[in-house]
Motif scaffolding. Structure first.
Motif, mmCIF file in Angstrom:
data_model
loop_
_atom_site.group_PDB
_atom_site.id
_atom_site.type_symbol
_atom_site.label_atom_id
_atom_site.label_comp_id
_atom_site.label_asym_id
_atom_site.label_seq_id
_atom_site.Cartn_x
_atom_site.Cartn_y
_atom_site.Cartn_z
ATOM 1 N N GLY A 158 -3.087 12.676 -4.849
ATOM 2 C CA GLY A 158 -3.552 12.207 -3.550
ATOM 3 C C GLY A 158 -3.478 13.314 -2.510
ATOM 4 O O GLY A 158 -2.413 13.882 -2.282
ATOM 5 N N VAL B 132 -11.854 8.915 -1.080
ATOM 6 C CA VAL B 132 -11.386 7.540 -0.934
ATOM 7 C C VAL B 132 -11.938 6.980 0.378
ATOM 8 O O VAL B 132 -11.532 7.412 1.458
ATOM 9 C CB VAL B 132 -9.852 7.469 -0.934
ATOM 10 C CG1 VAL B 132 -9.395 6.017 -0.945
ATOM 11 C CG2 VAL B 132 -9.272 8.223 -2.124
ATOM 12 N N ILE C 54 -10.711 0.412 0.488
ATOM 13 C CA ILE C 54 -9.655 -0.232 -0.288
ATOM 14 C C ILE C 54 -10.075 -1.671 -0.558
ATOM 15 O O ILE C 54 -10.529 -2.372 0.352
ATOM 16 C CB ILE C 54 -8.306 -0.252 0.459
ATOM 17 C CG1 ILE C 54 -7.943 1.121 1.013
ATOM 18 C CG2 ILE C 54 -7.198 -0.754 -0.454
ATOM 19 C CD1 ILE C 54 -6.701 1.090 1.883
ATOM 20 N N LYS D 246 3.858 6.084 -4.464
ATOM 21 C CA LYS D 246 2.750 5.185 -4.139
ATOM 22 C C LYS D 246 2.139 5.436 -2.768
ATOM 23 O O LYS D 246 0.981 5.098 -2.520
ATOM 24 C CB LYS D 246 3.204 3.736 -4.271
ATOM 25 C CG LYS D 246 3.297 3.298 -5.722
ATOM 26 C CD LYS D 246 3.655 1.853 -5.851
ATOM 27 C CE LYS D 246 5.053 1.578 -5.368
ATOM 28 N NZ LYS D 246 6.069 2.338 -6.108
ATOM 29 N N LYS E 266 -10.283 2.479 -4.638
ATOM 30 C CA LYS E 266 -8.851 2.302 -4.477
ATOM 31 C C LYS E 266 -8.588 0.809 -4.337
ATOM 32 O O LYS E 266 -9.228 0.132 -3.528
ATOM 33 C CB LYS E 266 -8.365 3.051 -3.237
ATOM 34 C CG LYS E 266 -6.865 2.942 -2.972
ATOM 35 C CD LYS E 266 -6.487 3.761 -1.737
ATOM 36 C CE LYS E 266 -5.014 3.639 -1.406
ATOM 37 N NZ LYS E 266 -4.657 4.429 -0.200
ATOM 38 N N GLY F 201 1.634 8.359 -1.689
ATOM 39 C CA GLY F 201 0.918 9.626 -1.814
ATOM 40 C C GLY F 201 1.471 10.725 -0.930
ATOM 41 O O GLY F 201 0.719 11.548 -0.414
ATOM 42 N N ASP G 250 -10.430 2.849 4.091
ATOM 43 C CA ASP G 250 -9.215 3.578 3.714
ATOM 44 C C ASP G 250 -8.656 4.342 4.900
ATOM 45 O O ASP G 250 -7.442 4.497 5.031
ATOM 46 C CB ASP G 250 -9.523 4.562 2.584
ATOM 47 C CG ASP G 250 -8.321 5.413 2.223
ATOM 48 O OD1 ASP G 250 -7.370 4.855 1.647
ATOM 49 O OD2 ASP G 250 -8.315 6.612 2.551
ATOM 50 N N ILE H 127 -6.009 4.099 -8.399
ATOM 51 C CA ILE H 127 -6.474 5.302 -7.724
ATOM 52 C C ILE H 127 -7.531 5.972 -8.609
ATOM 53 O O ILE H 127 -7.184 6.573 -9.629
ATOM 54 C CB ILE H 127 -5.324 6.305 -7.468
ATOM 55 C CG1 ILE H 127 -4.186 5.632 -6.688
ATOM 56 C CG2 ILE H 127 -5.845 7.538 -6.733
ATOM 57 C CD1 ILE H 127 -4.534 5.262 -5.258
ATOM 58 N N ILE I 198 -8.956 12.652 -3.621
ATOM 59 C CA ILE I 198 -8.124 12.700 -4.812
ATOM 60 C C ILE I 198 -8.534 13.913 -5.636
ATOM 61 O O ILE I 198 -9.707 14.059 -5.998
ATOM 62 C CB ILE I 198 -8.288 11.429 -5.674
ATOM 63 C CG1 ILE I 198 -8.009 10.163 -4.857
ATOM 64 C CG2 ILE I 198 -7.392 11.507 -6.905
ATOM 65 C CD1 ILE I 198 -6.597 10.029 -4.357
ATOM 66 N N ARG J 195 -9.810 8.802 -10.059
ATOM 67 C CA ARG J 195 -9.616 10.243 -10.066
ATOM 68 C C ARG J 195 -10.947 10.962 -9.899
ATOM 69 O O ARG J 195 -12.023 10.369 -9.938
ATOM 70 C CB ARG J 195 -8.952 10.663 -11.387
ATOM 71 C CG ARG J 195 -7.595 10.002 -11.639
ATOM 72 C CD ARG J 195 -6.556 10.468 -10.634
ATOM 73 N NE ARG J 195 -6.390 11.902 -10.668
ATOM 74 C CZ ARG J 195 -5.479 12.541 -11.410
ATOM 75 N NH1 ARG J 195 -4.637 11.849 -12.152
ATOM 76 N NH2 ARG J 195 -5.384 13.862 -11.396
#
Length: 592
Positions: free
Chosen positions: A48, A73, A76, A311, A217, A313, A100, A230, A112, A232
Motif C-alpha cells: 500500500g 485505489v 471502497i 491493515k 478495495k 497500510g 477511497d 486489496i 498499490i 494488486r
C-alpha cells in the motif's frame, strides 16, 4: 588495520534506509548502506502506497513509474449480511460504496505497488551526484555497535561481510534494520507494547470467482469473519487479509485452512484459489522502542522502533517517512549548513508520530475484530462510517509536528493562511507559471533538492499598495537569504523563493517582479524565471483558485516557510518577514 569511515552508515536497505540514502545522495554525503540480505528485495510483503508517500516520490522526481505501474485505489466497497439478518443463510451483500480518498486530502492518488519496485526506484536515485556505484553492501550483517567518545567518527559498527569480520566507523548511524533490529539489540533497547490474541492470515492469490468487486478495495464483514481485499498491480493478483476464528494459534494456520475460511466468508459467492503467490499468518501487536536514539549519533527508524498491524497500510509508508525526516537533516548538518541540533528534532517528531500511529492502530484494528464489534454493538454501517473517517490518517496526511526550533507556531497563523497548518505538510493547488503560462501544481515548483522554500503570496501587483509591500519584503528577504548562503553557492540553494500573485497575469510585466524572485543561478548563471506563479485562469485546466485553497486573503497576503520535506515551518505577514532572520538563525549556520 584501519577502520573504513563514513559520515553516515545506514544499517538496512528497506524503505527507511533507502529514503534516507536518497537525501544523502542529493547532499553529496559520504555514506554506505549495509544489508544482511544477499541482494535487493525481490518480493516485498508491503504494497500500500499512501498519498503522502506518492507526494514524496513526486518531490524526488520518481513518481512517474510508480503511478504508471501501480493499481490505483479509487473506491471502497463495503459488504455485510443483509440488514436485520445474521446472514448465515443468505451470506453477504454490498452495503455501500465510498470514495477511497476525498479530493481535498491530496492531489495524488492512493496506489498499490510491491515494495520491491518502490525500493528499485529509490536505489536508482542513489547514483545521483555522479557516483557510478550503488553504495549498498549486500551480505553484510551487523554484529555489534557502540558509541565511543566524541571523536570525528564516534560510532563503531562491527559487521561480518561475506564471512569476513570488518569494523566501520561513522559520524552517524541509522538503524533501519527491521523489527529484529541488530542495532537496537546492540544498544540494549526494548520494544514496549503488547500482542493481541487476534490472528490474521494474509494471502496473495489469483482468484477465480463471480464475486463482483474482486478488483476493488473491499471490506467484508460476515458472520463467518472479516476480509479486507486489496487488488494488486496488474489485472489479476489480489491480496486478502483474513480474520481467523478466536482461539486460532499462528503456528496452527495452514494455507488450506486460510482458503477454507475465506470461502466461508465469501458465501454465497464461490472463491477458487487458482494459484497462491505468497501467504503468511500473524498476531496483531503494537510496540515502540523505549528509546529512539543513542547520544543523537545512532537513530532508530521504521520497524526497528515501531511495529503495528498491516491493515491500515502504514508500515512501509511510516518507515519511509522516518528516513525522509532524518535524511535531509543529516544532509544539512554534514554539509555545514545547519547546526548539529537539527538532527535532534528527528526524535521528537518521529517518536510522537510512532506513538500516535500505535494508538490509532489499536482503535482501527478493533473495528476489524468480530468479537469486539459484537460486544460493543458496532454495526456494519458504523464500521463503514469510521473506516471512511479514518481516510486522512491512513493517507498519511494527519501528521502534525509540535513547535520546536524548526516549527514556529504563531497566534495569527489561521488568519493569514486558514487552510495551511504549521507543523503539517504543505498542501498543493493549481497555479499558472508566469513565464510560460503552464498550469501546474504549486508543489511541483518545490522539488526535494535540499533547500528550504519561502513561499510569498503577494496579492494583486496591479494595486500599488500590494506592489510596494512586495518590494519592501523582497528587499528584506534578500538580506536574510544572503546571510545563510555560502558565498560559493547558488543564491537559491539554501533558501529558495516562490512568488504567487493573485493578479491577472496578462496585465503584469516581468519588470514588476522584484529581482529577488529571479536569482541568477545554475551552471550557466542565468536569471531564473521559474519561481513566479499566478492564481489565474489557465488555457486548458481551468482556474485553481489557489488563494482560496490556501485560505489566503489577497488583500493582506502571507508568507509560508516550507521545509525540505514539505512540512510547514512558519507563517508570517509580508510586513513581518524580518522575523525570518531570527527563525532561521536558530538552526542554520550563518555564512555572511
Amino acid at each position: 588495520m584501519a577502520s573504513e569511515t563514513f559520515d553516515v552508515l545506514i544499517c538496512g536497505s528497506g524503505s527507511a534506509g533507502l529514503c534516507a540514502g536518497v537525501w544523502l545522495s542529493r547532499f553529496g554525503i559520504n555514506y554506505k548502506i549495509v544489508e544482511r540480505r544477499d541482494g535487493p528485495l525481490k518480493i516485498g510483503q508491503a504494497d500500500g502506497v499512501q498519498t503522502r508517500t506518492v507526494e514524496i516520490f513526486d518531490s524526488f522526481g520518481i513518481a512517474e513509474t510508480l503511478l504508471k505501474e501501480s493499481y490505483h485505489v479509487l473506491e471502497i466497497a463495503f459488504w455485510s449480511p443483509p440488514e436485520g439478518e445474521d446472514g448465515r443463510d443468505k451470506g453477504i451483500r454490498r452495503a455501500r460504496y465510498a470514495a477511497d480518498k476525498e479530493t481535498e486530502i491530496s492531489h495524488q492518488p492512493h496506489v498499490i505497488l510491491n515494495q520491491a519496485k518502490l525500493n528499485e526506484l529509490m536505489i536508482g536515485e542513489l547514483r545521483r551526484g555522479g557516483r557510478e556505484d550503488v553504495p549498498i553492501e549486500y551480505g553484510c550483517e551487523v554484529k555489534g555497535l557502540e558509541v565511543e567518545g566524541e571523536g570525528e567518527f564516534p560510532v563503531r559498527v562491527d559487521v561480518v561481510s561475506g564471512g569476513v569480520p570488518k569494523t566501520y566507523r561513522a559520524k552517524y548511524v541509522l538503524g533501519c534494520d527491521g523489527a529484529h533490529s541488530a542495532v537496537r539489540r546492540s544498544l540494549g533497547y526494548k520494544m514496549i507494547g503488547d500482542t493481541s490474541d487476534s490472528v490474521w492470515g494474509v494471502v496473495d492469490i489469483y482468484p477465480r470467482t463471480e464475486f463482483p468487486d474482486i478488483r476493488k478495495k473491499c471490506v467484508i464483514n460476515s458472520s463467518a469473519g472479516n476480509i479486507l481485499i486489496i487488488p494488486r498491480e496488474g489485472d489479476s493478483l489480489v491480496r486478502f487479509y483474513i480474520e481467523l476464528p478466536a482461539g486460532t494459534k499462528v503456528s496452527d494456520v495452514t494455507l488450506d485452512s486460510l482458503q477454507a475460511h475465506a470461502q466461508r466468508v465469501f458465501l454465497p459467492y464461490n472463491m477458487e484459489f487458482a494459484e497462491t503467490a505468497w501467504w503468511s499468518a500473524y498476531s496483531i501487536g503494537q510496540r515502540h522502542a523505549d528509546f529512539f536514539h543513542k547520544d543523537y549519533r545512532v537513530f532508530l527508524t521504521g520497524d526497528a522502533c515501531h511495529t503495528h498491524s498491516p491493515k491500515a497500510g502504514q508500515g512501509m509508508n511510516t518507515s519511509l517517512q522516518d528516513g525522509h525526516n532524518i535524511g535531509w537533516k543529516l544532509g544539512m548538518v554534514l554539509r555545514g549548513l545547519a547546526k548539529p541540533s537539527l538532527v535532534e528534532t528527528y526524535v521528537a517528531e518521529r517518536k510522537k508520530t510512532a506513538i500516535e500511529l500505535i494508538e490509532f492502530d489499536r482503535g482501527f484494528t478493533k473495528l476489524f475484530n468480530t468479537k469486539y464489534r459484537a460486544e460493543n454493538g458496532i454495526t456494519p454501517a458504523y464500521f463503514a462510517e469510521q473506516f471512511v473517517k479514518a481516510g486522512r490518517y491512513t493517507a498519511g496526511q494527519a501528521i502534525q509536528y509540535n513547535g520546536s526550533e524548526i516549527i514556529e507556531v504563531g497566534e495569527e497563523d489561521a488568519k493569514l493562511a486558514s487552510k495551511v497548518t504549521v507543523g503539517m505538510r504543505f498542501p498543493s493547488a493549481q497555479v499558472v507559471r508566469f513565464a510560460d503560462a503552464k498550469a501546474m501544481q504549486l508543489v511541483k515548483a518545490l522539488p526535494a533538492d535540499g533547500q528550504w522554500y519561502i513561499v510569498v503570496f503577494a496579492g494583486d501587483l496591479a494595486k500599488p499598495e500590494a506592489a510596494k509591500r512586495l518590494n519592501k519584503a523582497a528587499e528584506t528577504l534578500q538580506g536574510i537569504v544572503q546571510g545563510f548562503t555560502p558565498t560559493s553557492a547558488d543564491p537559491d540553494s539554501i533558501l529558495d523563493r516562490i512568488l504567487v500573485i493573485s493578479s491577472n497575469r496578462k496585465k503584469v510585466e516581468q519588470e514588476h517582479i522584484p529581482e529577488f524572485f529571479t536569482p541568477v543561478t545554475g551552471k550557466w548563471k542565468m536569471k531564473s524565471l521559474m519561481k513566479t506563479f499566478a492564481d489565474d485562469e489557465s488555457y486548458n485546466s481551468g482556474h485553481g483558485h489557489a488563494y482560496k485553497e490556501y485560505g489566503v486573503d489577497p488583500e493582506q497576503g502571507a508568507v509560508v516557510v516550507v521545509r525540505p520535506d514539505h512540512y510547514v515551518a512558519k507563517v508570517s505577514k509580508l510586513e513581518d518577514v524580518g522575523s525570518l532572520a531570527g527563525f532561521f538563525g536558530k538552526f542554520l549556520v550563518r555564512h555572511q
